[in-house]
Design a protein around this motif. Structure first.
Motif, short mmCIF file in Angstrom:
data_model
loop_
_atom_site.label_atom_id
_atom_site.label_comp_id
_atom_site.label_asym_id
_atom_site.label_seq_id
_atom_site.Cartn_x
_atom_site.Cartn_y
_atom_site.Cartn_z
N VAL A 66 0.86 -1.19 0.00
CA VAL A 66 0.00 0.00 0.00
C VAL A 66 0.89 1.23 0.00
O VAL A 66 1.85 1.32 0.79
CB VAL A 66 -0.92 0.01 1.24
CG1 VAL A 66 -1.77 1.28 1.24
CG2 VAL A 66 -1.81 -1.22 1.24
N PHE A 67 0.59 2.20 -0.90
CA PHE A 67 1.35 3.44 -1.01
C PHE A 67 0.42 4.62 -0.78
O PHE A 67 -0.78 4.57 -1.06
CB PHE A 67 2.00 3.56 -2.39
CG PHE A 67 3.00 2.46 -2.69
CD1 PHE A 67 4.33 2.62 -2.36
CD2 PHE A 67 2.58 1.26 -3.28
CE1 PHE A 67 5.24 1.60 -2.62
CE2 PHE A 67 3.49 0.25 -3.55
CZ PHE A 67 4.84 0.42 -3.21
N SER A 68 0.97 5.69 -0.22
CA SER A 68 0.20 6.91 -0.01
C SER A 68 0.04 7.64 -1.33
O SER A 68 0.61 7.26 -2.36
CB SER A 68 0.91 7.81 1.01
OG SER A 68 2.15 8.25 0.48
N ALA A 69 -0.75 8.73 -1.30
CA ALA A 69 -0.98 9.51 -2.51
C ALA A 69 0.32 10.12 -3.03
O ALA A 69 0.48 10.36 -4.24
CB ALA A 69 -2.00 10.61 -2.24
N ALA A 70 1.28 10.34 -2.12
CA ALA A 70 2.57 10.91 -2.54
C ALA A 70 3.53 9.86 -3.03
O ALA A 70 4.67 10.16 -3.39
CB ALA A 70 3.19 11.67 -1.36
N GLY A 71 3.08 8.60 -3.05
CA GLY A 71 3.94 7.53 -3.54
C GLY A 71 4.82 6.90 -2.48
O GLY A 71 5.68 6.07 -2.79
N LYS A 72 4.60 7.25 -1.19
CA LYS A 72 5.41 6.70 -0.11
C LYS A 72 4.82 5.36 0.35
O LYS A 72 3.62 5.22 0.51
CB LYS A 72 5.45 7.68 1.06
CG LYS A 72 6.36 7.23 2.20
CD LYS A 72 6.38 8.27 3.31
CE LYS A 72 7.29 7.80 4.45
NZ LYS A 72 7.33 8.80 5.55
#
Length: 218
Positions: free
Chosen positions: A201-207
């Motif tokens: 799972v990645f955040s909206a910022a790609g982290k």
């Protein structure tokens, strides 16, 4: 507390009574094990483990000793209460509670040993309920007095061990079974781990945030 030594004697008595009751359990199980061994049985372990659930702990010398020590511990704790409690109201209340309990205990003794009652179990049970209710009142008085919390806890635990060993043993069996099952499942998972598909799972910022199982999103 002005006279702590009397309360300490009560705590020591409660501990001794509890230990004697545990010793009574061990003694009865050893005797039962010898009996099962001599008789011969295909279910030795299960019969031995289930025996304390129906055993009559009151018919032994150790029970009589434990009961006497427990009674002495209650007497010392009551004496400590009368010495240390502030206010006549608390002392009068405790005197009334203990008087009711003593009267009921005498009734139980007479019914059990001196009479041929039509319903002896009922005649013993009613005073027993009164004694238990009176002890709840005593605990409330101890709570108000605020100096005997520790001794009351020891007495309550000892009372369970002496008077309700069958119930205590049942609870310990259930707890032990749950612990053993938990250990077994952990060992099973160690040698036979269940492979659960995971999705990163990645955040909206790609982290990168972590993983989530595939089953949880279906």
């Amino acid at each position: 507390m002005k006279h702590r030594s009397i309360s300490i004697i009560s705590i020591v008595g409660a501990v001794i009574a509890g230990l004697i009751s545990v010793g009574n359990l061990v003694q009865l199980m050893v005797i039962k094990a010898q009996e099962l061994k001599e008789r011969g049985t295909d279910n030795f372990l299960s019969d031995l483990l289930m025996y304390p659930l129906d055993a009559d702990f009151r018919e032994t010398t150790l029970y009589t000793i434990a009961f006497g020590v427990l009674g002495a511990a209650f007497i010392f704790n009551t004496i400590s209460f009368f010495i240390n409690a502030d206010g006549k109201g608390l002392k009068i209340g405790m005197l009334a509670v203990r008087t009711v309990q003593i009267v009921c205990a005498v009734i139980v003794t007479i019914v059990k040993y001196k009479t041929q009652a039509v319903f002896p179990a009922l005649n013993v049970m009613i005073p027993g309920i009164v004694i238990a209710c009176a002890e709840i009142a005593a605990i409330i008085l101890y709570k108000i007095e605020e100096e005997h919390h520790k001794s009351v806890l020891f007495l309550a635990a000892s009372t369970m061990l002496v008077l309700l060993m069958n119930v205590v043993y049942l609870v310990l069996m259930i707890v032990g079974a749950v612990i053993l099952l938990s250990i077994f499942l952990k060992i099973l998972d160690l040698f036979m781990p269940v492979d659960v598909p995971k999705i990163p799972v990645f955040s909206a910022a790609g982290k990168f945030v972590g993983y989530v199982s595939r089953d949880s999103i279906q």
